[in-house]
Motif scaffolding. Sequence first.
Motif, PDB file in Angstrom:
ATOM      1  N   THR A  27      -1.181 -16.552   5.921  1.00 50.70           N
ATOM      2  CA  THR A  27      -2.445 -16.715   5.578  1.00 50.70           C
ATOM      3  C   THR A  27      -2.743 -17.340   5.344  1.00 50.70           C
ATOM      4  O   THR A  27      -3.139 -16.505   3.501  1.00 50.70           O
ATOM      5  CB  THR A  27      -2.358 -15.277   6.215  1.00 50.70           C
ATOM      6  OG1 THR A  27      -2.482 -15.234   7.424  1.00 50.70           O
ATOM      7  CG2 THR A  27      -4.176 -15.325   6.328  1.00 50.70           C
ATOM      8  N   GLU A  29      -5.134 -17.095   0.953  1.00 54.24           N
ATOM      9  CA  GLU A  29      -5.575 -16.575   0.573  1.00 54.24           C
ATOM     10  C   GLU A  29      -7.040 -16.133   1.063  1.00 54.24           C
ATOM     11  O   GLU A  29      -7.553 -14.947   1.706  1.00 54.24           O
ATOM     12  CB  GLU A  29      -5.640 -16.830  -0.923  1.00 54.24           C
ATOM     13  CG  GLU A  29      -6.820 -15.724  -2.290  1.00 54.24           C
ATOM     14  CD  GLU A  29      -6.060 -14.417  -2.177  1.00 54.24           C
ATOM     15  OE1 GLU A  29      -6.260 -13.662  -2.617  1.00 54.24           O
ATOM     16  OE2 GLU A  29      -4.186 -15.129  -2.570  1.00 54.24           O
ATOM     17  N   GLY A  77      -6.672 -12.991   5.072  1.00 48.07           N
ATOM     18  CA  GLY A  77      -5.620 -13.138   3.796  1.00 48.07           C
ATOM     19  C   GLY A  77      -7.034 -12.304   2.741  1.00 48.07           C
ATOM     20  O   GLY A  77      -7.892 -11.893   3.409  1.00 48.07           O
ATOM     21  N   PRO A  78      -5.809 -11.354   2.154  1.00 46.03           N
ATOM     22  CA  PRO A  78      -6.708 -10.217   1.173  1.00 46.03           C
ATOM     23  C   PRO A  78      -8.180 -10.066   0.548  1.00 46.03           C
ATOM     24  O   PRO A  78      -9.055 -10.035   0.081  1.00 46.03           O
ATOM     25  CB  PRO A  78      -5.940 -10.258   0.040  1.00 46.03           C
ATOM     26  CG  PRO A  78      -4.631 -12.002  -0.514  1.00 46.03           C
ATOM     27  CD  PRO A  78      -4.722 -12.051   0.735  1.00 46.03           C
ATOM     28  N   ALA A  79      -8.925 -12.535   0.144  1.00 48.43           N
ATOM     29  CA  ALA A  79     -10.092 -12.435  -0.644  1.00 48.43           C
ATOM     30  C   ALA A  79     -10.322 -12.814   0.533  1.00 48.43           C
ATOM     31  O   ALA A  79     -11.749 -13.584   0.336  1.00 48.43           O
ATOM     32  CB  ALA A  79      -9.452 -13.340  -1.857  1.00 48.43           C
ATOM     33  N   GLN A  81     -13.528 -13.437   4.038  1.00 48.06           N
ATOM     34  CA  GLN A  81     -14.532 -12.753   4.159  1.00 48.06           C
ATOM     35  C   GLN A  81     -14.689 -13.506   5.316  1.00 48.06           C
ATOM     36  O   GLN A  81     -15.452 -14.713   5.616  1.00 48.06           O
ATOM     37  CB  GLN A  81     -15.753 -12.693   3.449  1.00 48.06           C
ATOM     38  CG  GLN A  81     -15.988 -11.835   1.317  1.00 48.06           C
ATOM     39  CD  GLN A  81     -16.526 -12.032   1.392  1.00 48.06           C
ATOM     40  OE1 GLN A  81     -17.181 -12.771   1.813  1.00 48.06           O
ATOM     41  NE2 GLN A  81     -16.900 -11.797   0.070  1.00 48.06           N
TER      42      GLN A  81
END
Length: 373
Positions: A27, A29, A77-79, A81
């Motif tokens: 996935t 970032e 991903g963690p960043a 949106q």
Amino acid sequence: MAETMRAAVLTSYGGPLHLTRVPVPETPEAGALVRVAAAGVCRSDLHLRKGELRDLTPMRLPTILGHEITGVVEALGPAAQGPPAGTPVLVYAPVSCGRCRPCLNGTEQMCDSASRLGIGRQGGCAELVAVPRADRQLIALDGLSEVEAAPLGDAALTSYRGIRRVALHLKPDSALVVIGMGGLAQYAVQLARQCTTALVIVAMRHAARREARARELGADVVIDLTGADAGARLRSACPRGAADAVLDAVGLETTMRFGAEALAPGGHLVVVGSMLGRIPFGWNCAPLEATFSTSFWGSLNELHDVLALARRGRLRSDIVTYSLDDIEQAHADLAASRIPGRAVLLPGPGPSSSHRPAATRPERHHHSEGDKE
């Protein structure tokens, strides 16, 4: 989640597509992993696998084709949106930087550093696809069918951009010619109704077999390109005796030449079909002040317009579905012109089936970017 997935992999130009298991992509970032529900088959896929577009769009092999993608967000991903996990989405295949001049001008598909899912990056002919930017590439379907929506991300979008490019030059007494009646042309005829008040003329081969369908979608006049009097019939149908604009949804040398010869002085020929035809351009081989151009894909804003029209029931296409196992058959049927509109692959095994939504004749309606009800 499993560590591998099924995919149709192209390992060499001109070679077969291999149905095999490959590692599940990570996935990104700022992106998402999307479980593919449907992947449209485009004629450009046939050119890509033969290597006919390698100078324009180089690819590293092995690769996975498929740039018309819908599915469900599996993970973010963690960043990232974008739409949350579990959301049905359409994937906008162009990957853009957001900083170069084309991106800042709202033409992300022309990004200076562009890459595209299914055209250079791993695409949607697989169970899962990694999408680099969730904020710029994922759009919630909001009730649209995943199968019907898949071709909207390229076929309908490309036709929409082409129609918009000529719409500014058309008046109520203008004539707009759409060449073809395949998937691109089906969308183009309907979009001509939404974006212009011009007379819509469809020119296609074997018109007797598909005239009723062309008129259902919005054609005012249908002309058979195989007839010896095709040019004369077209000129007699145009209020000025020639076309103000032609959108060629085929792109063969013969169709491009027909379109160029049909133009009035100052007319516009826009080629969206990808059959790689070429014609001469210059003095003595084009009407005075005519413009010839290609039209490539469409912007993210234009895609939102297309989806808004689809949600209002104003865009239809004849769709034939295939299982991923039948991808070679889908490509063969497309190459042989056996598909009436668009082909869509489904990721799981199973028999192919035709899917044709009921169509009504679209009303004349001028559509602008602000019209998104």
